[in-house]
Design a protein around this motif. Sequence first.
Motif, PDB file in Angstrom:
ATOM      1  N   ARG A  41      -1.701  -5.439 -21.438  1.00 10.53           N
ATOM      2  CA  ARG A  41      -2.103  -5.153 -20.053  1.00 10.53           C
ATOM      3  C   ARG A  41      -0.876  -5.177 -19.140  1.00 10.53           C
ATOM      4  NH1 ARG A  41      -4.129  -6.408 -15.075  1.00 10.53           N
ATOM      5  NH2 ARG A  41      -6.234  -5.610 -14.635  1.00 10.53           N
ATOM      6  N   ASP A  61      -4.001  -2.642  -4.253  1.00  7.16           N
ATOM      7  CA  ASP A  61      -5.014  -1.636  -3.931  1.00  7.16           C
ATOM      8  C   ASP A  61      -6.369  -2.372  -3.899  1.00  7.16           C
ATOM      9  OD1 ASP A  61      -6.960   0.335  -3.937  1.00  7.16           O
ATOM     10  OD2 ASP A  61      -5.870   1.664  -5.302  1.00  7.16           O
ATOM     11  N   ARG A  64      -9.555  -0.669  -5.391  1.00  7.96           N
ATOM     12  CA  ARG A  64      -9.544  -0.673  -6.864  1.00  7.96           C
ATOM     13  C   ARG A  64      -9.940  -2.069  -7.380  1.00  7.96           C
ATOM     14  NH1 ARG A  64     -10.014   0.678 -12.129  1.00  7.96           N
ATOM     15  NH2 ARG A  64      -8.323  -0.120 -13.405  1.00  7.96           N
ATOM     16  N   GLU A  65      -9.380  -3.104  -6.757  1.00 12.49           N
ATOM     17  CA  GLU A  65      -9.703  -4.480  -7.183  1.00 12.49           C
ATOM     18  C   GLU A  65     -11.190  -4.770  -7.007  1.00 12.49           C
ATOM     19  OE1 GLU A  65      -7.157  -7.519  -5.487  1.00 12.49           O
ATOM     20  OE2 GLU A  65      -5.448  -6.152  -5.596  1.00 12.49           O
ATOM     21  N   VAL A  97       0.246  -9.650 -11.259  1.00 15.38           N
ATOM     22  CA  VAL A  97       0.661  -8.240 -11.323  1.00 15.38           C
ATOM     23  C   VAL A  97       1.248  -7.809  -9.968  1.00 15.38           C
ATOM     24  CG1 VAL A  97      -0.176  -5.857 -11.549  1.00 15.38           C
ATOM     25  CG2 VAL A  97      -0.995  -7.614 -13.141  1.00 15.38           C
TER      26      VAL A  97
HETATM   27  O1  LIG Z   1      -4.351  -0.205 -10.520  1.00  9.81           O
HETATM   28  C1  LIG Z   1      -3.412  -0.530  -9.784  1.00  9.81           C
HETATM   29  O2  LIG Z   1      -3.128   0.091  -8.751  1.00  9.81           O
HETATM   30  C2  LIG Z   1      -2.600  -1.686 -10.118  1.00  9.81           C
HETATM   31  O3  LIG Z   1      -1.582  -1.922  -9.491  1.00  9.81           O
HETATM   32  C3  LIG Z   1      -3.075  -2.619 -11.195  1.00  9.81           C
HETATM   33  C4  LIG Z   1      -3.903  -3.776 -10.630  1.00  9.81           C
HETATM   34  C5  LIG Z   1      -4.409  -4.559 -11.882  1.00  9.81           C
HETATM   35  O4  LIG Z   1      -3.719  -5.481 -12.311  1.00  9.81           O
HETATM   36  O5  LIG Z   1      -5.454  -4.173 -12.425  1.00  9.81           O
HETATM   37  C6  LIG Z   1      -3.017  -4.652  -9.797  1.00  9.81           C
HETATM   38  C7  LIG Z   1      -2.954  -4.537  -8.433  1.00  9.81           C
HETATM   39  C8  LIG Z   1      -3.866  -3.698  -7.664  1.00  9.81           C
HETATM   40  O6  LIG Z   1      -4.255  -4.300  -6.465  1.00  9.81           O
HETATM   41  C9  LIG Z   1      -5.011  -3.222  -8.469  1.00  9.81           C
HETATM   42  C10 LIG Z   1      -5.037  -3.280  -9.823  1.00  9.81           C
END
Ligand SMILES: O=C(O)C(=O)C[C@]1(C(=O)O)C=C[C@@H](O)C=C1
Length: 113
Positions: A41, A61, A64-65, A97
Amino acid sequence: MTDQPTPAPAGIDHAVLAELTRLRESIDNIDAAVVHMLAERFKATQQVGRLKAEHRLPPADPERERRQIARLRELAVSANLDPVFAEKFLNFIIAEVIRHHEAIAGDSGRAEA
Ligand SMILES: O=C(O)C(=O)C[C@]1(C(=O)O)C=C[C@@H](O)C=C1
């Protein structure tokens, strides 16, 4: 690396010890799988971090989270895992991350200066 067996407490029943050992071997295999999965990952997120830095995209993001957390909570429920724990675990990983993404963005910003 081979793990040394934990010394058995005096007087422990042989069958109990055998069962404990069997369960611990299973736990060790699962822990190894978790480490390997996490390493994969992080390899993927390092690439995302570089892509984001190159294109000046924000490290985090939140939308997305939000979708990831909703999905993971559903998966946790269907797997009989506590969804609150699943959410905490994902948030813990994502925080790391984002820290990596920020470091990559900082490095590439300094390289351009
Ligand atoms: O998908 C992304 O944009 C990522 O940077 C990966 C990730 C993750 O670890 O899943 C990490 C930070 C973001 O806020 C969202 C998701």
